[in-house]
Design a protein around this motif. Structure first.
Motif, PDB file in Angstrom:
ATOM      1  N   LYS A  62      34.146  32.237  45.332  1.00  0.00           N
ATOM      2  CA  LYS A  62      34.165  33.760  44.272  1.00  0.00           C
ATOM      3  C   LYS A  62      34.420  32.842  42.957  1.00  0.00           C
ATOM      4  O   LYS A  62      35.797  34.196  42.296  1.00  0.00           O
ATOM      5  CB  LYS A  62      34.904  34.146  44.898  1.00  0.00           C
ATOM      6  CG  LYS A  62      34.363  34.853  46.543  1.00  0.00           C
ATOM      7  CD  LYS A  62      35.099  35.492  47.024  1.00  0.00           C
ATOM      8  CE  LYS A  62      34.680  35.988  48.353  1.00  0.00           C
ATOM      9  NZ  LYS A  62      33.406  36.574  48.458  1.00  0.00           N
ATOM     10  N   SER A  65      30.165  34.270  40.657  1.00  0.00           N
ATOM     11  CA  SER A  65      29.800  35.720  41.174  1.00  0.00           C
ATOM     12  C   SER A  65      30.770  37.179  40.694  1.00  0.00           C
ATOM     13  O   SER A  65      30.464  38.184  41.336  1.00  0.00           O
ATOM     14  CB  SER A  65      29.771  35.685  42.658  1.00  0.00           C
ATOM     15  OG  SER A  65      31.182  35.590  43.557  1.00  0.00           O
ATOM     16  N   THR A  66      31.766  36.815  40.521  1.00  0.00           N
ATOM     17  CA  THR A  66      32.664  37.696  39.915  1.00  0.00           C
ATOM     18  C   THR A  66      32.518  38.216  38.717  1.00  0.00           C
ATOM     19  O   THR A  66      33.282  39.179  37.890  1.00  0.00           O
ATOM     20  CB  THR A  66      34.590  37.334  40.126  1.00  0.00           C
ATOM     21  OG1 THR A  66      34.907  35.894  39.758  1.00  0.00           O
ATOM     22  CG2 THR A  66      34.762  36.964  41.699  1.00  0.00           C
ATOM     23  N   TYR A 181      35.771  42.812  38.333  1.00  0.00           N
ATOM     24  CA  TYR A 181      36.471  42.165  38.644  1.00  0.00           C
ATOM     25  C   TYR A 181      37.344  41.977  40.025  1.00  0.00           C
ATOM     26  O   TYR A 181      36.753  41.157  40.619  1.00  0.00           O
ATOM     27  CB  TYR A 181      37.058  41.460  37.141  1.00  0.00           C
ATOM     28  CG  TYR A 181      36.058  40.874  36.675  1.00  0.00           C
ATOM     29  CD1 TYR A 181      35.414  39.852  36.204  1.00  0.00           C
ATOM     30  CD2 TYR A 181      36.090  41.978  35.176  1.00  0.00           C
ATOM     31  CE1 TYR A 181      34.521  39.860  35.441  1.00  0.00           C
ATOM     32  CE2 TYR A 181      34.850  41.619  34.234  1.00  0.00           C
ATOM     33  CZ  TYR A 181      34.314  40.709  34.032  1.00  0.00           C
ATOM     34  OH  TYR A 181      33.841  40.552  32.905  1.00  0.00           O
ATOM     35  N   SER A 182      38.101  42.632  40.853  1.00  0.00           N
ATOM     36  CA  SER A 182      38.680  43.002  41.327  1.00  0.00           C
ATOM     37  C   SER A 182      37.763  43.203  42.688  1.00  0.00           C
ATOM     38  O   SER A 182      37.830  42.449  43.960  1.00  0.00           O
ATOM     39  CB  SER A 182      39.486  43.470  40.832  1.00  0.00           C
ATOM     40  OG  SER A 182      39.530  45.302  41.522  1.00  0.00           O
ATOM     41  N   ALA A 184      34.412  42.367  43.013  1.00  0.00           N
ATOM     42  CA  ALA A 184      34.037  41.577  43.202  1.00  0.00           C
ATOM     43  C   ALA A 184      34.639  40.416  43.910  1.00  0.00           C
ATOM     44  O   ALA A 184      33.688  39.149  44.692  1.00  0.00           O
ATOM     45  CB  ALA A 184      33.178  41.298  41.716  1.00  0.00           C
ATOM     46  N   SER A 185      35.319  39.929  43.835  1.00  0.00           N
ATOM     47  CA  SER A 185      35.756  38.886  44.193  1.00  0.00           C
ATOM     48  C   SER A 185      36.920  39.072  45.505  1.00  0.00           C
ATOM     49  O   SER A 185      36.861  38.294  46.334  1.00  0.00           O
ATOM     50  CB  SER A 185      37.674  38.899  43.417  1.00  0.00           C
ATOM     51  OG  SER A 185      38.680  40.316  43.586  1.00  0.00           O
TER      52      SER A 185
END
Length: 365
Positions: A62, A65-66, A181-182, A184-185
Motif C-alpha cells: 500500500k 496504490s495510495t 490518501y487515508s 486508499a491506504s
C-alpha cells in the motif's frame, strides 16, 4: 448531460491508455525481434512480474496504490523524458525499449485501475460497467496489436515521445474527485471471497493466446499466409459486437452450454478436412462466448467482494490472466497437446458453470 460527457471522457481516456498498452506490447515484441538478440519472451515475463507486484502493493504494501493517479502519471512522464534523451546516447536500444515497456505498463496499470473504478462508480449496473470496460479494452487491443506490429520501424525516440505526451495529458486530468490518501491506504483489508471463480477466468483467457498462433501456422502451411490476419481481427471484432449487444440485457445462463457444444464441435473439425476460414469462424465464436462468460464471472466476483477496493480486485483478475497466459505459453512451447488440453478443460468448466449456475451467480444489479 454532464454525467454523459464525463463518463464518455473517462471511457475515452481508458481507451487511449489500453490502446497505448496494446501498441506498446506488439511494438516492443516486433522491434526487439528485429533489432536485438533479447528474447521476446521477456516481454511476457516482465508483464507478469509487474502485474503480481502491483497486486501485492494493492493488498499489502500500500505505497504506490495510495498515490493519486495524476502524480503517478507525472512521474512516468518525467521518467519517459529521461529515456527519450538516453535513446540518443545509449546504443543498446533493446534494453531501453524494455525499460520503456516496463515503466509504461507499470504506470498504465495503476492509472487504468483508477479509471476502471470510476467507470464502475458511474455505471448503474455492475455488469454494465464490466461490459463497458471489456468493450473498450477489446477495441483498444484489436487496434493496438495491429498498429504496433505495423509501426515497429518507427524510431524508438519518437515512440517514447508520444508515450510521454499521453502520460502528460493523464497527469493534467483529475478523474479521482474526492480522493483521500487515508481511504486508499486502508482499503482492502478483508479476506477475498470466491477465489475459485478466477480459475476459469485464467484458463479461458489463455485460449486466444494459444490457439491464434496455431491457426496462423496452418494458414502458412496451406499457402494462405496473406489471410492470416483473420484469426487476429475476427475474434476481437465479434467480441466487441456481442458485448455491445449484452450491455443492456440480462446475461443468459445458456451461453456456457453453447460454449461447451461449440468447443467439442471445433475439436472435431480441427482434425478433419474442413475449410480453415470456417475453423476460424467457429473458434472466434468460442472466444467471443468465452469473453462474455469471463465478463459475467468477473461481475459475480466483484459483487461477492463489494466491500473491497475495485482497483485491487481488477488487478487480481489481471494477475490471474497474466500468470495463466505465461504458464500455458511456456507449456505450449514444449508440449504440443497443451492447446487441445486447454480447450477440453474449458469445455468441462463451462458445462460445470451451466449446471451449477444458480449456486455461483451473484447479484449484478
Amino acid at each position: 448531460m454532464r454525467y454523459v460527457k464525463e463518463i464518455q471522457f473517462i471511457a475515452l481516456l481508458y481507451l487511449f491508455l489500453i490502446l497505448l498498452s496494446g501498441i506498446l506490447y506488439s511494438y516492443t515484441i516486433t522491434r526487439i525481434v528485429s533489432i536485438s538478440h533479447i528474447s521476446p519472451f521477456w516481454v511476457i515475463i516482465t508483464n507478469s512480474i509487474i502485474s503480481m507486484f502491483i497486486f501485492i502493493d494493492f493488498s499489502y504494501i500500500k505505497k504506490i496504490s495510495t498515490l493519486h493517479s495524476r502524480l503517478i502519471s507525472a512521474v512516468t512522464s518525467f521518467l519517459l523524458l529521461i529515456l527519450f534523451f538516453l535513446s540518443f546516447i545509449l546504443k543498446d536500444q533493446g534494453m531501453i525499449l524494455l525499460a520503456v515497456y516496463a515503466i509504461s505498463v507499470f504506470s498504465s496499470s495503476y492509472v487504468g485501475r483508477s479509471l476502471e473504478r470510476k467507470i464502475f462508480e458511474e455505471e448503474k449496473r455492475l455488469f454494465g460497467g464490466m461490459v463497458k470496460i471489456s468493450i473498450v479494452g477489446n477495441l483498444a487491443k484489436l487496434i493496438g496489436f495491429g498498429v504496433g506490429a505495423i509501426i515497429f520501424s518507427i524510431p524508438l525516440s519518437i515512440y517514447i515521445f508520444l508515450s510521454f505526451i499521453l502520460f502528460l495529458v493523464m497527469a493534467s486530468v483529475n478523474v479521482e474527485h474526492g480522493f483521500s490518501y487515508s481511504k486508499a491506504s486502508i482499503a482492502g483489508k478483508k479476506k477475498v471471497n470466491s477465489l475459485f471463480l478466477l480459475l476459469f477466468v485464467g484458463l479461458i483467457s489463455s485460449i486466444p493466446i494459444l490457439w491464434i498462433p496455431s491457426l496462423v501456422e496452418r494458414f502458412n502451411e496451406a499457402g494462405m499466409i496473406k489471410l492470416s490476419f483473420i484469426p487476429f481481427v475476427l475474434p476481437g471484432t465479434m467480441n466487441i459486437l456481442f458485448l455491445r449487444y449484452l450491455k443492456d440485457r440480462i446475461w443468459s445462463k445458456h451461453i456456457p452450454l453453447f460454449y461447451f457444444i461449440l468447443t467439442v464441435f471445433f475439436m472435431v473439425i480441427y482434425y478433419v478436412d474442413v475449410s480453415l476460414i470456417f475453423q476460424v469462424i467457429v473458434l472466434s465464436t468460442i472466444i467471443t462466448l468465452g469473453v462474455s462468460i469471463n465478463v459475467y464471472i468477473n461481475t459475480i466476483f466483484l459483487q461477492k467482494n463489494k466491500t473491497r477496493d475495485k482497483r485491487e480486485l481488477m488487478q487480481l483478475i489481471n494477475v490471474v490472466t497474466s500468470v495463466s497466459t505465461l504458464l500455458f505459453s511456456f507449456f505450449a512451447m514444449y508440449i504440443s497437446l497443451t492447446v487441445h488440453l486447454m480447450l477440453l478443460i474449458n469445455a468441462t468448466l463451462s458445462l460445470f458453470i451451466f449446471v451449477f449456475f444458480a449456486r455461483i451467480r451473484g447479484e449484478d444489479e
